[in-house]
Design a protein around this motif. Structure first.
Motif, PDB file in Angstrom:
ATOM      1  N   ALA A   4       0.834  -1.202   0.000  1.00  6.39           N
ATOM      2  CA  ALA A   4       0.000   0.000   0.000  1.00  6.39           C
ATOM      3  C   ALA A   4       0.875   1.260   0.000  1.00  6.39           C
ATOM      4  N   GLU A   5       1.954   1.223   0.764  1.00  4.21           N
ATOM      5  CA  GLU A   5       2.857   2.379   0.791  1.00  4.21           C
ATOM      6  C   GLU A   5       3.593   2.536  -0.544  1.00  4.21           C
ATOM      7  N   TYR A   6       3.924   1.398  -1.135  1.00  4.47           N
ATOM      8  CA  TYR A   6       4.534   1.461  -2.475  1.00  4.47           C
ATOM      9  C   TYR A   6       3.574   2.163  -3.444  1.00  4.47           C
ATOM     10  N   ASN A   7       2.312   1.766  -3.402  1.00  2.51           N
ATOM     11  CA  ASN A   7       1.326   2.395  -4.287  1.00  2.51           C
ATOM     12  C   ASN A   7       1.183   3.882  -3.982  1.00  2.51           C
ATOM     13  N   GLN A  12       2.099   9.663  -5.190  1.00  2.00           N
ATOM     14  CA  GLN A  12       2.621  10.941  -4.710  1.00  2.00           C
ATOM     15  C   GLN A  12       3.850  11.448  -5.474  1.00  2.00           C
ATOM     16  N   PHE A  13       4.677  10.545  -5.949  1.00  2.21           N
ATOM     17  CA  PHE A  13       5.979  10.993  -6.453  1.00  2.21           C
ATOM     18  C   PHE A  13       6.191  10.793  -7.950  1.00  2.21           C
ATOM     19  N   ALA A  14       5.374   9.981  -8.582  1.00  6.78           N
ATOM     20  CA  ALA A  14       5.631   9.660 -10.008  1.00  6.78           C
ATOM     21  C   ALA A  14       5.593  10.914 -10.874  1.00  6.78           C
TER      22      ALA A  14
ATOM     23  N   GLY B 130       1.266   6.750 -16.590  1.00  5.68           N
ATOM     24  CA  GLY B 130       1.235   5.302 -16.364  1.00  5.68           C
ATOM     25  C   GLY B 130       1.180   4.881 -14.913  1.00  5.68           C
ATOM     26  N   LYS B 131       0.652   5.732 -14.051  1.00  4.69           N
ATOM     27  CA  LYS B 131       0.668   5.398 -12.612  1.00  4.69           C
ATOM     28  C   LYS B 131      -0.097   4.101 -12.325  1.00  4.69           C
ATOM     29  N   LYS B 136       0.678  -1.811  -7.595  1.00  8.42           N
ATOM     30  CA  LYS B 136       0.574  -3.245  -7.348  1.00  8.42           C
ATOM     31  C   LYS B 136      -0.672  -3.528  -6.535  1.00  8.42           C
ATOM     32  N   ARG B 137      -1.140  -4.729  -6.671  1.00  8.84           N
ATOM     33  CA  ARG B 137      -2.335  -5.096  -5.916  1.00  8.84           C
ATOM     34  C   ARG B 137      -1.978  -5.468  -4.484  1.00  8.84           C
ATOM     35  N   THR B 138      -2.779  -4.964  -3.581  1.00  7.40           N
ATOM     36  CA  THR B 138      -2.615  -5.348  -2.184  1.00  7.40           C
ATOM     37  C   THR B 138      -3.467  -6.579  -1.920  1.00  7.40           C
ATOM     38  N   SER B 139      -3.322  -7.132  -0.739  1.00  4.67           N
ATOM     39  CA  SER B 139      -4.135  -8.297  -0.395  1.00  4.67           C
ATOM     40  C   SER B 139      -5.614  -7.964  -0.448  1.00  4.67           C
TER      41      SER B 139
END
Lengths: 161, 351
Positions: A4-7, A12-14, B130-131, B136-139
């Motif tokens: 979730a933090e990666y997303n 936020q930064f892309a 392309g965000k 990625k998918r979370t659980s």
């Protein structure tokens, strides 16, 4: 960091990374490649990267990916893109932003990078040092030189107009 | 430090300005001799007029090695002071000194203002498009998206089963294993092995998109369905099917695997709905010698899903469970998909 933090990092930064790279490379396709490569690298080790440090990690990765890309494409191509600055400018400008865009494009690559990190992202000297691998004094000198160049360029354009 | 292609820029400007430390000049010249393309670039840059300070001398920003707040403002360091002011490097007292200096020298006001203008603002309209692809998918996502993916489970498990029948050796390299017929259309199928790294999976995914683009295969007039079975997942149930490759609009009713499953691989042991619970069927790998076929008309979508779940569980030792209700005509009306970590119940048509 979690997925979730990666997303959240993507959200936020892309855009900021893309703008930073685009301003340097002036090629949207290559800039997109750099952003994708940057996030791919983050994804491969996202569990090892602290979310608080993620922005710095991303910009550092993007910066070095960009430098690698520039080097791969030979320094000669950079040479081709540098328009000689003869102390005068004859382009048509409608506002200060266009003038600054032109001036930034004429900066040496390293000055442009540190200036963009400073102005676009608000990084301090120390943070820019960490991202670029320069030392703090070098970062300062490059920013000051770039700032002086921009000021003179603005003055030149005003004189022409 | 050895001068090389990765760090030469640090020294280049000092070299061009003649301020490079004496002990570095020889190594730098040697470096240029070994890198003629860079030497050519520097020669080109040497011809460019370098920015100069207001008194016409090259800017050296000598204060950077000192504390600028201890200097006296003068003609020679006025530029540095202006920049330092706008960079926030001056303390309050020095800021006031500079403003007082400018008030006493009105011509300097213009220079000071231009330094204020020499700041860059990002163009917020420039965004990275392309965000969505990067995310990625979370659980949690996984649980929700399974509803849209049940149809894919069917294909995936069938493919997995197909693969296992053909080759019982461990998978070590990603490969396209077959084309599989879905609703009379051929669809590429691929299994990503346990050993694939995340980077490899991303690369494979990108390649599959290209395959999808060029193959122009369609299922029920929808984009190509590419079933990707990822057995190396760290997800809750041990399997990820890369859903971006599957048209989400594809509903369960649109999958006619039950009409095609026998033709996908005649070795798949479908014994019909009533015998799906037989132990022999739960492990089709062991029972591949059994050669019993069900007529297509006897197989329902319920069977296909159950078969898929069995196949997935078989592959990854998962614990997916599927329960369903059907109407009097045998059509699926309600289902529940669950594992240790999630439980989804939906009525067909209720979305």
């Amino acid at each position: 960091m979690t997925i979730a933090e990666y997303n959240l990092c993507v959200e936020q930064f892309a855009d900021g990374i893309y703008r930073f790279i685009l301003k340097n490379l002036r090629d949207s396709e290559q800039s997109r490649d750099v952003v994708q490569e940057t996030y791919t690298r983050l994804w491969t080790r996202y569990t090892d990267v602290n979310f608080d440090k993620a922005k710095s990690y991303l910009f550092t990765t993007a910066y070095h990916t960009m430098i690698d890309m520039i080097r791969r494409e030979k320094t000669v191509t950079v040479l081709d893109e540098i328009a000689p600055y003869a102390g005068t400018a004859t382009g048509q400008y409608s506002d200060l932003k266009e003038v600054l865009d032109e001036a930034v494009s004429r900066l040496p690559e390293i000055q442009r990078s540190v200036l963009l990190l400073r102005d676009y992202e608000g990084y301090n000297y120390k943070e820019i040092e960490e991202i670029t691998g320069l030392n703090e004094s070098q970062v300062k000198v490059y920013i000051y030189r770039a700032r002086q160049f921009l000021m003179q360029y603005i003055g030149t354009i005003e004189a022409v107009i | 430090m050895r001068i090389n292609a990765d760090n030469y820029e640090i020294y280049a400007l000092d070299y061009l300005e003649g301020t490079l430390a004496q002990e570095l000049v020889a190594p730098f010249v040697l470096f240029l001799a070994e890198n003629p393309d860079i030497a050519e670039l520097l020669n080109y840059m040497r011809e460019l007029p370098l920015p100069t300070s207001q008194n016409g001398k090259p800017a050296n920003f000598s204060y950077l090695t000192k504390n600028i707040n201890t200097l006296t403002i003068s003609e020679s360091n006025f530029d540095e002071m202006c920049i330092a002011f706008h960079e926030g490097d001056l303390d309050t007292a020095m800021q006031q000194n500079l403003l007082a200096y400018i008030n006493g020298n009105p011509k300097k006001q213009n220079i000071f203002s231009k330094y204020r203008q020499a700041r860059l603002n990002p163009d917020k309209s420039e965004v990275f498009e392309g965000k969505k692809m990067l995310k990625k998918r979370t659980s949690a996502d996984t649980g929700i998206r399974r509803i849209a993916l049940i149809s894919t489970f069917a294909a995936a498990a069938s493919l997995a089963t197909l693969f296992m029948f053909r080759n019982t050796n461990p998978v070590t390299q990603p490969s396209v294993i077959s084309s599989v017929a879905v609703d009379h259309k051929k669809v590429p199928a691929l299994i990503i092995p346990d050993t694939a790294t995340v980077a490899e999976k991303i690369k494979i995914t990108e390649n599959l998109k290209k395959v999808s683009h060029f193959s122009k295969t369609q299922v029920n007039n929808k984009p190509t369905m590419l079933a990707v079975v990822d057995t190396a997942s760290d997800n809750d149930d041990g399997i990820i099917i890369i859903s971006s490759l599957v048209p989400r609009s594809m509903r369960i009713e649109n999958i006619y695997l039950q009409r095609e499953i026998a033709s996908i691989n005649p070795q798949i042991n479908l014994t019909g709905q009533k015998t799906l619970s037989e132990p022999a069927f739960r492990n089709p790998i062991r029972e591949k010698g059994v050669n019993i076929y069900a007529k297509a008309s006897q197989i329902t979508i319920n069977d296909v899903i159950q078969t898929s779940i069995n196949g997935i569980n078989n592959m990854v030792e998962g614990d997916l469970r599927f329960e369903s209700q059907t109407d009097e005509r045998g059509r699926l009306t309600e289902f529940a998909l669950s594992s240790e970590t999630f439980n989804i119940k939906r009525k067909i048509g209720s979305n």
